[in-house]
Write an enzyme that holds these catalytic residues in place. Structure first.
Site, PDB file in Angstrom:
ATOM      1  N   ASP A  85       0.835  -1.517  -0.274  1.00  0.00           N
ATOM      2  CA  ASP A  85      -0.163  -0.358   0.006  1.00  0.00           C
ATOM      3  C   ASP A  85       0.687   1.333   0.147  1.00  0.00           C
ATOM      4  OD1 ASP A  85       1.276  -0.322   2.752  1.00  0.00           O
ATOM      5  OD2 ASP A  85      -1.153  -0.352   3.838  1.00  0.00           O
ATOM      6  N   SER A  86       2.225   0.630   0.434  1.00  0.00           N
ATOM      7  CA  SER A  86       3.070   2.266   0.253  1.00  0.00           C
ATOM      8  C   SER A  86       2.746   2.701  -1.867  1.00  0.00           C
ATOM      9  CB  SER A  86       4.511   2.029  -0.188  1.00  0.00           C
ATOM     10  OG  SER A  86       4.791   0.965  -1.055  1.00  0.00           O
ATOM     11  N   ASP A 133      -1.309  -6.420  -0.249  1.00  0.00           N
ATOM     12  CA  ASP A 133      -1.367  -5.276   0.946  1.00  0.00           C
ATOM     13  C   ASP A 133      -2.975  -5.189   1.539  1.00  0.00           C
ATOM     14  OD1 ASP A 133      -0.024  -4.969   2.810  1.00  0.00           O
ATOM     15  OD2 ASP A 133       1.051  -3.598   2.432  1.00  0.00           O
ATOM     16  N   LYS A 191      -1.302  -9.418   3.329  1.00  0.00           N
ATOM     17  CA  LYS A 191      -0.573  -9.648   4.448  1.00  0.00           C
ATOM     18  C   LYS A 191      -1.422  -7.257   5.386  1.00  0.00           C
ATOM     19  CE  LYS A 191       2.602  -5.260   4.108  1.00  0.00           C
ATOM     20  NZ  LYS A 191       2.749  -4.545   5.071  1.00  0.00           N
ATOM     21  N   GLU A 212      -1.411  -4.887   8.964  1.00  0.00           N
ATOM     22  CA  GLU A 212      -0.530  -4.590   9.977  1.00  0.00           C
ATOM     23  C   GLU A 212      -1.676  -4.367  11.468  1.00  0.00           C
ATOM     24  OE1 GLU A 212       0.104  -0.279   8.579  1.00  0.00           O
ATOM     25  OE2 GLU A 212       1.587  -0.785   7.048  1.00  0.00           O
ATOM     26  N   GLU A 272       9.218  -4.228  10.830  1.00  0.00           N
ATOM     27  CA  GLU A 272       9.435  -2.790  10.068  1.00  0.00           C
ATOM     28  C   GLU A 272      10.205  -1.545  11.440  1.00  0.00           C
ATOM     29  OE1 GLU A 272       7.082  -0.933   7.137  1.00  0.00           O
ATOM     30  OE2 GLU A 272       7.985   0.911   7.521  1.00  0.00           O
TER      31      GLU A 272
END
Ligand code: KIV
Length: 288
Positions: free
Chosen positions: A46-47, A85, A115, A117, A184
């Protein structure tokens, strides 16, 4: 053609001490380079919110944006392990939403894993997605989707209290059934400890070398993103410099009538006289 890895291959690599190298990218073109270069995994992260769309962070990224980019990546790298993501808001509201959105990645973008968070706070979502038969990669430490509550993109786990919270999150992610953990922006000592304690593959981005492999953004490692480069990123080539130089040369050649040269032109097929006849006929039309 390389054989696509499975989650079992990732566990085998951990067992024999072979490091995994994965990269974050968002389109078919770069995905094909990654497959050719032999990357073990690709994360369509998602960056993309910052790198592709020019936002300040990852929060505005939607499911539809993520799915479309993931589909492109899959087309470019059909034989590489691909991780979708889950964007902000796609798994926070309920376990049902989390499962439904994870399924979208599997059905629409042919991913191998998703993935998300967070640790303790999203343990129920990890469990639900895992129980639906999908592979979850947990992501803790510096979690960009919650950068507002962290006061920015700041390294985590640097104090004993913060390290304790990360270790507790790691345990929650593991106990919920995540098959892999990504750390991270944490000190190497914290990552090394979690890597030693957990039986699942533990990877790092800005978390030192004592883990099962590394992730990096193509935008950082290839020098594509000029706005910000994290301390932990290494630039292997400078695509931004090359691209700017290439575009400058193109502008110059267009202005100076150098491009297109004969090599870049199509030739007529057939009799030149016939073409001249056609052009003069048409001249009458334009004169009217
Ligand atoms: O979206 C992303 O680029 C990521 C990496 C920081 C791992 O989640």
């Amino acid at each position: 053609m390389p054989k696509k890895k499975s989650i079992l291959d990732l566990y085998k690599m951990k067992e024999v001490g072979e490091k995994a190298a994965w990269i974050v990218l968002y389109d078919s073109c770069y995905a094909s380079y990654a497959e050719e270069a032999g990357l073990d995994m690709i994360l369509c992260g998602d960056s993309m919110g910052m790198i592709v769309y020019g936002y300040d962070g990852t929060v505005p990224v939607t499911m539809d944006m993520s799915i479309a980019h993931c589909q492109g990546v899959r087309r470019g790298a059909p034989n590489t392990y691909l991780i979708g993501d889950l964007p902000f808001g796609s798994y926070h509201t309920s376990t049902e939403d989390a499962v439904k959105n994870a399924i979208r990645f599997y059905k629409e973008a042919d991913v191998d894993a998703v993935k998300l968070e967070g640790g303790i706070a999203v343990a129920d979502k990890i469990k639900a997605i895992t129980q639906a038969g999908m592979v979850v990669f947990g992501h803790i430490g510096l979690t960009p989707q919650s950068s507002a509550s962290m006061g920015g993109f700041k390294a985590q786990g640097r104090t004993v209290e913060s390290a304790r919270a990360i270790i507790e999150d790691a345990i929650a992610v593991y106990n919920s059934g995540a098959k892999v953990l990504l750390l991270e922006g944490v000190p190497e000592e914290v990552c090394a400890y979690i890597h030693k304690m957990l039986p699942i593959p533990v990877y790092g981005i800005g978390a030192g070398i004592q883990c099962d492999g590394q992730v990096i953004l193509a935008a950082d490692s290839l020098g594509m993103y000029k706005n910000f480069t994290p301390k932990f990123a290494k630039k292997y080539v400078d695509i931004a410099a090359l691209a700017t130089q290439g575009m400058k040369e193109y502008v110059k050649e267009v202005k100076e009538n150098v491009f297109p040269s004969p090599a870049h032109k199509y030739k007529i097929s057939g009799d030149k006289e016939e073409f001249d006849k056609l052009f003069s006929e048409m001249e009458q039309y334009f004169k009217k």
